[in-house]
Design an enzyme around this catalytic site. Structure first.
Site, PDB file in Angstrom:
ATOM      1  N   CYS A 210       0.831  -1.201   0.000  1.00  0.00           N
ATOM      2  CA  CYS A 210       0.000   0.000   0.000  1.00  0.00           C
ATOM      3  C   CYS A 210       0.874   1.264   0.000  1.00  0.00           C
ATOM      4  O   CYS A 210       1.555   1.529  -0.969  1.00  0.00           O
ATOM      5  CB  CYS A 210      -0.985  -0.039   1.163  1.00  0.00           C
TER       6      CYS A 210
ATOM      7  N   HIS B 212      -3.750  -5.404  -0.106  1.00  0.00           N
ATOM      8  CA  HIS B 212      -3.396  -5.900   1.223  1.00  0.00           C
ATOM      9  C   HIS B 212      -3.426  -7.423   1.262  1.00  0.00           C
ATOM     10  O   HIS B 212      -4.481  -8.028   1.511  1.00  0.00           O
ATOM     11  CB  HIS B 212      -4.356  -5.333   2.272  1.00  0.00           C
TER      12      HIS B 212
ATOM     13  N   GLU C 199      -2.417  -9.298   3.527  1.00  0.00           N
ATOM     14  CA  GLU C 199      -2.713  -9.782   4.877  1.00  0.00           C
ATOM     15  C   GLU C 199      -4.216  -9.822   5.157  1.00  0.00           C
ATOM     16  O   GLU C 199      -4.647 -10.343   6.187  1.00  0.00           O
ATOM     17  CB  GLU C 199      -2.028  -8.910   5.924  1.00  0.00           C
TER      18      GLU C 199
END
Length: 442
Positions: free
Chosen positions: A330, A420, A422
């Site tokens: 990001c 993202h 994660e």
């Protein structure tokens, strides 16, 4: 426009969203009372509202949830991406749903009040989302008063006076203030965020480090970056704790620069096999190298990457010169691109949700070239693909609008993605990126 030009509040209205152009959205306020000014965005995820509200990347923003039923799962003490919420407030269609979930500890509206965040319900979120898509993300004030009393002229002036996100370095306002070792893994039912190895994790203690804002790293998941053996033994720790530290030291060491990181990123680095030391956003090149990293991670965060880049880009360029392995997510991805010579741009509406298709491109994927990953996203700025230097390869692109979603630098062990991997919330299609980074540290 004066207060007399603003439509009268409907009966029962206790909340308002007042855009800088004078557009008024009435609703029912919940959570904290008062007002807050920021940029209005929308998020299309169906789950994860607590993670969204506590994601530091949402600093300076008021989140419109497009999913109508918010509050279903309540809130708990585990689903935080930082110690405190960073989104200024939220806008929802229906009144907050009563929680029905075995992990629930507190209703969402009560949690919002305790966390000092303003909510607005009863809003036509489809119309508001359409307005953002057509006209761009507006500056606005969100306000809540149980008596429905608002000084509309004052609120409008506040919305119009706010400078906006462009040119704003918000990473410095949300970064941690201390250097810490992160030792917790991903969440498991019945175990929570278990430490890296069996046994008890060592409790954290502050150590000196650059930065001046409140530390948002969980004290249950991080510990001091001073001599770990001395810290453990000096506090009467068990042999299992020292064994855990020995196990950590055998892992490749990743120094993670915290520009406003989500905790789940650190957990996934640990899951991939890394020992993780988290440092504040303004940590210098010399301070990073003194920690003897095998690789450096560049985290997500809020605000304008060009503004944060004024102090971050030079450090990253020195790391590139050393051929240090780098991985950015990001804002960190944008920092890497800026360090390589590219530029970033403010997006019309941004990408925020847990259902964004991203395609692998660039010719280095072998059989997986063209594969589509469903990803979680949260960004209002993007790398301008047209400005990528010849030595930077575009590796991923959005299938929604073709914007850049990944790069790698030729001849360097450096890559980044805009989305993202994660998740938290979101799909887990892209965990391979953590494995790729950690296994490449060798």
């Amino acid at each position: 426009m004066s207060q007399s030009d603003i439509p009268e509040a409907p009966k029962g209205a206790t909340g308002i969203l007042l855009l800088a152009d004078g557009t008024v959205v009435w609703g029912r306020g919940f959570g904290a009372t008062g007002s807050a000014v920021g940029e209005v965005c929308f998020n299309t995820a169906m789950t994860g509202y607590q993670e969204v509200m506590t994601d530091p990347s949402y600093a300076g923003q008021i989140v419109t949830f497009t999913f109508p039923h918010i509050g279903n799962t309540g809130t708990n003490d585990e689903d935080f991406e930082a110690d405190v919420p960073h989104a200024l407030g939220c806008i929802v269609r229906e009144d907050i749903t009563a929680p029905s979930n075995f992990r629930d500890q507190k209703p969402f509206d009560q949690w919002m009040a305790e966390q000092g965040r303003i909510g607005l319900s009863g809003v036509d979120t489809r119309a508001l989302t359409r307005r953002i898509r057509e006209a761009g993300a507006p500056n606005a004030v969100i306000a809540h008063d149980p008596d429905g009393q608002f000084d509309l002229d004052e609120l409008l002036a506040k919305a119009r006076a706010w400078a906006g996100l462009e040119g704003a370095d918000l990473a410095i306002t949300v970064t941690g203030s201390q250097t810490k070792i992160w030792d917790s893994g991903i969440w498991r039912l019945g175990h929570g965020y278990a430490p890296v190895e069996a046994g008890h994790s060592v409790r954290p203690e502050p150590v000196e480090g650059p930065g001046s804002n409140a530390d948002h790293i969980s004290t249950s998941s991080a510990r001091t970056a001073t001599d770990p053996h001395a810290a453990a033994k000096g506090k009467g720790s068990s042999s299992s704790e020292v064994d855990q530290i020995d196990s950590q030291n055998e892992r490749p060491h990743v120094v993670a620069i915290d520009y406003g990181a989500k905790r789940n990123i650190f957990r996934n680095l640990v899951k991939a096999g890394a020992k993780v030391t988290v440092v504040p956003a303004e940590t210098s090149y010399d301070e990073i190298m003194a920690l003897q990293p095998d690789g450096v991670f560049l985290s997500n965060g809020p605000g304008d990457p060009a503004a944060t880049g004024k102090y971050a880009v030079g450090v990253i360029q020195q790391l590139l010169e050393d051929d240090m392995p780098l991985f950015g997510i990001c804002l960190g991805h944008q920092m890497l691109a800026l360090a390589a010579g590219a530029k970033t741009v403010k997006m019309h509406q941004g990408h925020r949700g847990a259902n964004h298709p991203v395609q692998r491109i660039g010719g280095d994927w072998d059989a997986t070239e063209g594969l589509v990953e469903i990803t979680s996203m949260n960004h209002g700025f993007a790398v301008d693909s047209a400005t990528l230097p010849d030595n930077v390869v575009e590796t991923h692109k959005s299938l929604f609008d073709g914007s850049n979603c990944g790069i790698s630098i030729t001849g360097k062990r450096a890559f980044g993605v805009q989305y993202h991997p994660e998740a938290s919330p979101g799909p887990q299609d892209s965990f391979y990126l953590f494995t790729k980074f950690v296994e490449g540290l060798g």
